[in-house]
Motif scaffolding. Sequence first.
Motif, PDB file in Angstrom:
ATOM      1  N   ALA A 174     -29.653  11.578 -17.798  1.00 44.12           N
ATOM      2  CA  ALA A 174     -30.940  11.885 -17.170  1.00 44.12           C
ATOM      3  C   ALA A 174     -31.634  13.024 -17.909  1.00 44.12           C
ATOM      4  O   ALA A 174     -32.837  12.968 -18.155  1.00 44.12           O
ATOM      5  CB  ALA A 174     -30.739  12.236 -15.702  1.00 44.12           C
ATOM      6  N   SER A 175     -30.876  14.048 -18.284  1.00 44.17           N
ATOM      7  CA  SER A 175     -31.503  15.189 -18.956  1.00 44.17           C
ATOM      8  C   SER A 175     -32.073  14.777 -20.314  1.00 44.17           C
ATOM      9  O   SER A 175     -32.981  15.408 -20.829  1.00 44.17           O
ATOM     10  CB  SER A 175     -30.504  16.339 -19.134  1.00 44.17           C
ATOM     11  OG  SER A 175     -29.668  16.105 -20.248  1.00 44.17           O
ATOM     12  N   LEU A 176     -31.543  13.692 -20.882  1.00 46.04           N
ATOM     13  CA  LEU A 176     -32.056  13.225 -22.170  1.00 46.04           C
ATOM     14  C   LEU A 176     -33.246  12.289 -21.995  1.00 46.04           C
ATOM     15  O   LEU A 176     -33.794  11.791 -22.970  1.00 46.04           O
ATOM     16  CB  LEU A 176     -30.945  12.523 -22.947  1.00 46.04           C
ATOM     17  CG  LEU A 176     -29.788  13.456 -23.340  1.00 46.04           C
ATOM     18  CD1 LEU A 176     -28.616  12.666 -23.874  1.00 46.04           C
ATOM     19  CD2 LEU A 176     -30.251  14.476 -24.360  1.00 46.04           C
ATOM     20  N   GLY A 177     -33.603  12.021 -20.731  1.00 47.61           N
ATOM     21  CA  GLY A 177     -34.830  11.270 -20.479  1.00 47.61           C
ATOM     22  C   GLY A 177     -34.632   9.842 -19.982  1.00 47.61           C
ATOM     23  O   GLY A 177     -35.600   9.101 -19.848  1.00 47.61           O
ATOM     24  N   ALA A 178     -33.384   9.440 -19.710  1.00 46.89           N
ATOM     25  CA  ALA A 178     -33.149   8.064 -19.293  1.00 46.89           C
ATOM     26  C   ALA A 178     -33.332   7.924 -17.784  1.00 46.89           C
ATOM     27  O   ALA A 178     -32.794   8.722 -17.014  1.00 46.89           O
ATOM     28  CB  ALA A 178     -31.750   7.629 -19.693  1.00 46.89           C
TER      29      ALA A 178
ATOM     30  N   PRO B  81     -35.266  14.412 -12.675  1.00 44.67           N
ATOM     31  CA  PRO B  81     -34.670  15.050 -13.852  1.00 44.67           C
ATOM     32  C   PRO B  81     -35.074  14.392 -15.168  1.00 44.67           C
ATOM     33  O   PRO B  81     -35.347  15.092 -16.141  1.00 44.67           O
ATOM     34  CB  PRO B  81     -33.164  14.889 -13.636  1.00 44.67           C
ATOM     35  CG  PRO B  81     -32.987  14.601 -12.208  1.00 44.67           C
ATOM     36  CD  PRO B  81     -34.270  14.061 -11.658  1.00 44.67           C
ATOM     37  N   HIS B  82     -35.152  13.047 -15.184  1.00 43.83           N
ATOM     38  CA  HIS B  82     -35.376  12.394 -16.475  1.00 43.83           C
ATOM     39  C   HIS B  82     -36.817  12.529 -16.952  1.00 43.83           C
ATOM     40  O   HIS B  82     -37.130  12.156 -18.075  1.00 43.83           O
ATOM     41  CB  HIS B  82     -34.933  10.932 -16.436  1.00 43.83           C
ATOM     42  CG  HIS B  82     -35.745  10.049 -15.543  1.00 43.83           C
ATOM     43  ND1 HIS B  82     -35.522   9.959 -14.198  1.00 43.83           N
ATOM     44  CD2 HIS B  82     -36.774   9.227 -15.811  1.00 43.83           C
ATOM     45  CE1 HIS B  82     -36.377   9.103 -13.675  1.00 43.83           C
ATOM     46  NE2 HIS B  82     -37.153   8.649 -14.626  1.00 43.83           N
ATOM     47  N   ILE B  86     -36.179  18.545 -20.306  1.00 48.77           N
ATOM     48  CA  ILE B  86     -35.408  19.779 -20.453  1.00 48.77           C
ATOM     49  C   ILE B  86     -34.055  19.404 -21.047  1.00 48.77           C
ATOM     50  O   ILE B  86     -33.366  18.543 -20.516  1.00 48.77           O
ATOM     51  CB  ILE B  86     -35.199  20.450 -19.071  1.00 48.77           C
ATOM     52  CG1 ILE B  86     -36.549  20.873 -18.478  1.00 48.77           C
ATOM     53  CG2 ILE B  86     -34.264  21.645 -19.197  1.00 48.77           C
ATOM     54  CD1 ILE B  86     -36.454  21.481 -17.093  1.00 48.77           C
ATOM     55  N   GLY B  87     -33.695  20.026 -22.161  1.00 49.08           N
ATOM     56  CA  GLY B  87     -32.394  19.749 -22.772  1.00 49.08           C
ATOM     57  C   GLY B  87     -31.291  20.454 -22.004  1.00 49.08           C
ATOM     58  O   GLY B  87     -31.522  21.469 -21.366  1.00 49.08           O
ATOM     59  N   MET B  88     -30.085  19.884 -22.059  1.00 47.40           N
ATOM     60  CA  MET B  88     -29.017  20.507 -21.302  1.00 47.40           C
ATOM     61  C   MET B  88     -27.688  20.379 -22.033  1.00 47.40           C
ATOM     62  O   MET B  88     -27.362  19.323 -22.558  1.00 47.40           O
ATOM     63  CB  MET B  88     -28.941  19.836 -19.930  1.00 47.40           C
ATOM     64  CG  MET B  88     -27.994  20.520 -19.010  1.00 47.40           C
ATOM     65  SD  MET B  88     -28.603  20.469 -17.318  1.00 47.40           S
ATOM     66  CE  MET B  88     -27.402  21.539 -16.564  1.00 47.40           C
ATOM     67  N   ALA B 156     -28.893  18.194 -27.311  1.00 44.92           N
ATOM     68  CA  ALA B 156     -29.826  18.814 -26.377  1.00 44.92           C
ATOM     69  C   ALA B 156     -31.089  19.299 -27.086  1.00 44.92           C
ATOM     70  O   ALA B 156     -32.102  19.533 -26.446  1.00 44.92           O
ATOM     71  CB  ALA B 156     -29.157  19.973 -25.649  1.00 44.92           C
ATOM     72  N   PHE B 159     -34.482  16.199 -29.357  1.00 37.30           N
ATOM     73  CA  PHE B 159     -35.790  15.671 -28.932  1.00 37.30           C
ATOM     74  C   PHE B 159     -36.816  16.785 -28.733  1.00 37.30           C
ATOM     75  O   PHE B 159     -37.827  16.590 -28.064  1.00 37.30           O
ATOM     76  CB  PHE B 159     -35.637  14.792 -27.694  1.00 37.30           C
ATOM     77  CG  PHE B 159     -35.032  15.464 -26.482  1.00 37.30           C
ATOM     78  CD1 PHE B 159     -33.663  15.622 -26.365  1.00 37.30           C
ATOM     79  CD2 PHE B 159     -35.844  15.912 -25.447  1.00 37.30           C
ATOM     80  CE1 PHE B 159     -33.113  16.240 -25.245  1.00 37.30           C
ATOM     81  CE2 PHE B 159     -35.299  16.516 -24.321  1.00 37.30           C
ATOM     82  CZ  PHE B 159     -33.931  16.675 -24.232  1.00 37.30           C
TER      83      PHE B 159
END
Lengths: 274, 369
Positions: A174-178, B81-82, B86-88, B156, B159
């Motif tokens: 999710a944090s990567l955008g999926a 969140p998606h 924000i990178g994590m 992270a 992108f």
Amino acid sequence: MLPNYASPVEKLWYWTFRLLCVLVLVFLMSPLLAIIPLSFSADSFLVYPIKSFSWRWYAEFFGNGEWMHSLKNSFIVAPAATVLATVLGTLAAVGLTSANFPGKSLLMPVLISPMVVPVVIVGVGAYLFFSPLGLTNNYLGLILVHAALGVPFVVITVSATLSGFNTSLIKASASLGASPLLTFRKVVLPLIAPGVVSGALFAFTTSFDEVVVTLFLAGPEQVTLPRQMFSGIKENISPAIAAAAAVLILFSTALLLTLEWLRGRSERIRTAKA
Amino acid sequence: MPEVVPDNDVLVSFRGVQKSYDGESLIVKHLDLDIQKGEFLTLLGPSGSGKTTCLMMLAGFETPTHGEIRLNGALLNHVPPHKRNIGMVFQNYALFPHMTVGENLAYPLKIRNFSKSDVDAKVLHALSMVKLEKLAHRYPAQLSGGQQQRVALARALVFSPQLVLMDEPLGALDKQLREHMQMEIKHIHDSLGVTVVYVTHDQGEALTMSNRVAVFKDGIIQQIDSAYTLYEAPSNSFVASFIGENNTLEGEVLSLQDGFCHVKLGDGVGLKAKAVCADKAGARTTMSIRPERVRLNGASEQCANRFTGKLQEFIYFGDHVRLRMEVAGNAGFIVKVPVSELDGSWSVGDSIALGWNPEDIRALDPLHP
Ligand SMILES: Nc1ncnc2c1ncn2[C@@H]1O[C@H](COP(=O)(O)OP(=O)(O)OP(=O)(O)O)[C@@H](O)[C@H]1O
Ligand SMILES: [Mg+2]
């Protein structure tokens, strides 16, 4: 191997243990060992000893309209039931492991009840429930009940795979955008695939071997291979049944080996060490 | 020496944020926090103080019970969140085990529909940033812990998010590798200008890496300042005792004057200290002084506060020696002495003159009210 210092008793046990293992395996395989040679017999009856070898019962099996019709039916019902059971069972398992809601602990027993309830009861119940709905004597009814019988296997195997699933992978995705759907397709599904495949395999064989429910629900149009064998045994015990059985066994074994191979390969990739 | 925040624009702001998991106890009690663009902010605090919870609210995996969080001025509360970009970096790396290193890095780029050549170029660039170009075709299980950590870091950042969150990313590494990675993360931060919010409970890590450190306790930020200010000018006794080594003396405020106060210790001795929290005569106070601010023998003669300490133990550290002394009835008093300034004639049991300046001892809130 036995260590050099093994005592005579240990040696005795070592060989007895091996012998027992072989005996168990032979016992498990004996129906196959008994039936497959008979399919090659030139004789008209299912009896030993086999006097001469022939392919005639295979010719009979593949040339006979009734056998071919039942084989076709099996290849319609079993895959359809498998797909249905796998999709529903996987979704149920994912839902049961990720969500938390009241009554959750009751849902699992309900989902696996088709495995616990005697099949005859399932058959009678399905018949009584489906006939007013017009779902007897048709493919849909048979597929639905076969799928219900397969779902417990899928739920159990997928839940087992999910119990070791690292949930931070979902957060990472999710944090990567999926989106959640993409995460499921690209991350969750590939990782639980071994469980899904095993479950699907069980669901397939459950439907492919099923006689009892089929006896209740299938009309003459929907006769499946096991159902045809069953009536064949009642009417005339021709070795064509043995040929049918051999084909069934061969197909199931091939399926099992292929999927096992695929599963082993993906497992090796994920746990590979440099 | 205090570091300056590079840019004054606010990237993230927390306003009146509260969080409760069970609807009863507040894990985050009241959070007002502005994070500047390009800043390296560390959340530091003991276990259970709510650091991860704050990070998770920012990432979108937990929702605040009250208050609002804004990113670039836009309200985040209802953004999933998606969609936050924000990178994590996770403590356990969270690399996708069924994808190679290259595929892990390409994942966020493919989602954003970059062209094949863009994806390849960005992946290669990110890998070269963490010096792992050669390992693009390995699976995560074929990498060492430190290498996996670098891949997680590269993923992270690949992108180009404005903001990267890291929750104890180095917790699983051994000391040497951890220190090496601290520097590497710091350099990457400096060269990319990305904003980093970093969670740790290792104060050394917090002090060396950050522009600012927010010290958490029980869901409240106790102090948020540069490492230098936190260490030299803690604003309460929790921060003083949590950051670095620290000697404490308990006493009662007698009088206040010009930002300093006179304090009477338990045994009746008086001293002068910088009044930080002590605000009225008669209040109890805990005073804090760093071990390296205590002067010994001749050097102590010009100090306003002078005592005699009884030497109890030498503790050797290679570049310096710590002397454990009894000072004003306080047995655990530590004094740090560089090896070059050590007097060979000292031995355990000796009485040694010591002292410190009033501006080096801070009168804070009482630690044990
Ligand atoms: N999902 C949750 N449900 C209920 N309580 C939670 C949950 N997550 C955290 N907590 C509680 O919230 C408090 C703060 O947890 P948090 O993880 O934010 O602490 P932390 O500062 O990150 O600590 P650590 O340094 O140990 O990681 C703890 O008391 C914890 O038990
Ligand atoms: Mg935490």
